[in-house]
Design an enzyme around this catalytic site. Structure first.
Site, PDB file in Angstrom:
ATOM      1  N   SER A 114       0.844  -1.199   0.000  1.00 12.94           N
ATOM      2  CA  SER A 114       0.000   0.000   0.000  1.00 12.94           C
ATOM      3  C   SER A 114       0.877   1.246   0.000  1.00 12.94           C
ATOM      4  O   SER A 114       2.103   1.161   0.076  1.00 12.94           O
ATOM      5  CB  SER A 114      -0.926   0.015   1.236  1.00 12.94           C
ATOM      6  OG  SER A 114      -0.153   0.096   2.424  1.00 12.94           O
TER       7      SER A 114
ATOM      8  N   SER B 128      12.096   9.802   6.679  1.00  7.68           N
ATOM      9  CA  SER B 128      11.029  10.777   6.920  1.00  7.68           C
ATOM     10  C   SER B 128      11.664  12.131   7.188  1.00  7.68           C
ATOM     11  O   SER B 128      12.831  12.208   7.582  1.00  7.68           O
ATOM     12  CB  SER B 128      10.200  10.347   8.137  1.00  7.68           C
ATOM     13  OG  SER B 128       9.245  11.339   8.475  1.00  7.68           O
TER      14      SER B 128
ATOM     15  N   TYR C  23       9.193   6.988  16.684  1.00  7.20           N
ATOM     16  CA  TYR C  23       9.235   6.955  15.225  1.00  7.20           C
ATOM     17  C   TYR C  23      10.387   7.819  14.724  1.00  7.20           C
ATOM     18  O   TYR C  23      11.185   7.391  13.877  1.00  7.20           O
ATOM     19  CB  TYR C  23       7.904   7.456  14.672  1.00  7.20           C
ATOM     20  CG  TYR C  23       7.824   7.523  13.169  1.00  7.20           C
ATOM     21  CD1 TYR C  23       7.848   6.365  12.394  1.00  7.20           C
ATOM     22  CD2 TYR C  23       7.718   8.747  12.505  1.00  7.20           C
ATOM     23  CE1 TYR C  23       7.774   6.421  11.010  1.00  7.20           C
ATOM     24  CE2 TYR C  23       7.628   8.813  11.124  1.00  7.20           C
ATOM     25  CZ  TYR C  23       7.661   7.649  10.378  1.00  7.20           C
ATOM     26  OH  TYR C  23       7.582   7.710   9.008  1.00  7.20           O
TER      27      TYR C  23
ATOM     28  N   LYS D 117      13.887   6.655  12.689  1.00  3.44           N
ATOM     29  CA  LYS D 117      14.269   7.223  11.394  1.00  3.44           C
ATOM     30  C   LYS D 117      15.609   7.951  11.477  1.00  3.44           C
ATOM     31  O   LYS D 117      16.420   7.893  10.537  1.00  3.44           O
ATOM     32  CB  LYS D 117      13.169   8.164  10.894  1.00  3.44           C
ATOM     33  CG  LYS D 117      11.835   7.466  10.610  1.00  3.44           C
ATOM     34  CD  LYS D 117      11.946   6.394   9.539  1.00  3.44           C
ATOM     35  CE  LYS D 117      10.592   5.830   9.144  1.00  3.44           C
ATOM     36  NZ  LYS D 117      10.682   4.844   8.049  1.00  3.44           N
TER      37      LYS D 117
ATOM     38  N   THR E  92      -1.446   8.596   2.671  1.00  3.71           N
ATOM     39  CA  THR E  92      -1.479   7.138   2.771  1.00  3.71           C
ATOM     40  C   THR E  92      -2.143   6.769   4.098  1.00  3.71           C
ATOM     41  O   THR E  92      -2.575   7.637   4.861  1.00  3.71           O
ATOM     42  CB  THR E  92      -0.057   6.548   2.744  1.00  3.71           C
ATOM     43  OG1 THR E  92       0.622   6.897   3.963  1.00  3.71           O
ATOM     44  CG2 THR E  92       0.741   7.076   1.553  1.00  3.71           C
TER      45      THR E  92
END
Length: 264
Positions: free
Chosen positions: A15, A140, A153, A157, A188
């Site tokens: 996806s 990111s 997160y 990254k 997304t």
């Protein structure tokens, strides 16, 4: 560089960015290996590609990072080689530091960092043997800037940047390239699937994510960055890109700006 007949392995391909990149690269006649945990979704992506006979699907769970060698062997045997590995699989987070259980921190690092690193280390000998290869990593903008509700997160990254910058320097003489792709907001399901403090998915889309760049458009920019072997690229809106440069040259000012961000 042309993608025609290049063998490209994309993780997180069921996806979002991974799916759109797969379709974009198939339109440029690449041979694709698509991986994620969701085999049914991967089969749908395969059908959406230009030439499904040039697409192989392999189930892959990055969290199971100690058992990836058989997956790499399977990927290499699909077309006899791998030219580019796109490390795109991962998961996000939406929770305050004070509310986030350490098990959630660990899971984010296991999937986003250790899973990616483990897969890369299994593919690396193949690239060294061939005296060529290209690692592409979806990080990111928060891999450059830590923001509220994304502490673990952002940490995962940031860690990827450190690892892959080192790898690039070590294997330059082996003709191995590294491209770090830093998305801003992309429309997304990343925010829907993001982990909350207790480890359950958020199950709703952030407004900023909903208003983000369409993944099909993002994939075109990403493919161009890969083709040009960019070392690091920011594919994001003007404000997100500006934040990276403000962080570099005026870090205290950025800290003040980030404190004012909405966290509701």
């Amino acid at each position: 560089m042309s993608f025609s007949n290049k063998v490209i392995w994309i993780t997180g391909a069921s996806s979002g960015i991974g799916k759109s990149l797969a379709i974009e690269l198939s339109n440029q006649n690449a041979k694709l290996i698509l991986s994620s945990r969701k085999m049914a979704a991967l089969e749908l992506v395969k059908k959406a590609c230009k030439n499904s006979s040039n697409v192989k699907v392999i189930s892959l769970d990055l969290e199971d990072f100690t058992n990836l060698k058989p997956k790499v062997d399977e990927a290499i045997s699909a077309f006899g080689t791998i030219d580019i590995l796109v490390n795109n699989g991962g998961i996000s987070q939406r929770s305050f530091v004070k509310d986030t259980k350490i098990a959630v921190d660990k899971r984010l690092m296991d999937i986003n960092y250790l899973g990616t690193v483990a897969l890369t280390k299994e593919v690396l000998p193949h690239f060294i043997k061939n005296k060529k290869g290209h690692f592409v990593v979806t990080t990111s903008i928060v891999g450059k800037i830590g923001t509220p509700l994304r502490s673990s997160y952002a940490a995962s990254k940031h860690a990827l940047h450190g690892f892959f910058d080192s790898l690039r320097a070590e294997h330059f003489k082996d003709n191995i390239a590294v491209t770090l792709v830093c998305p801003g907001f992309v429309n997304t399901n990343v925010s829907k699937n993001a982990l909350t403090g207790d480890g359950t998915p958020q199950e709703k889309m952030d407004v900023a994510t909903q208003n983000g760049m369409l993944p099909e458009r993002f994939a075109k920019f990403m493919a161009k960055a890969i083709k040009n072997k960019k070392e690091e690229v920011y594919i994001a809106g003007a404000k997100e890109k500006l934040g990276v440069y403000v962080k570099r040259f005026f870090p205290k000012f950025l800290s003040i700006m980030i404190r004012k961000l909405s966290v509701t």
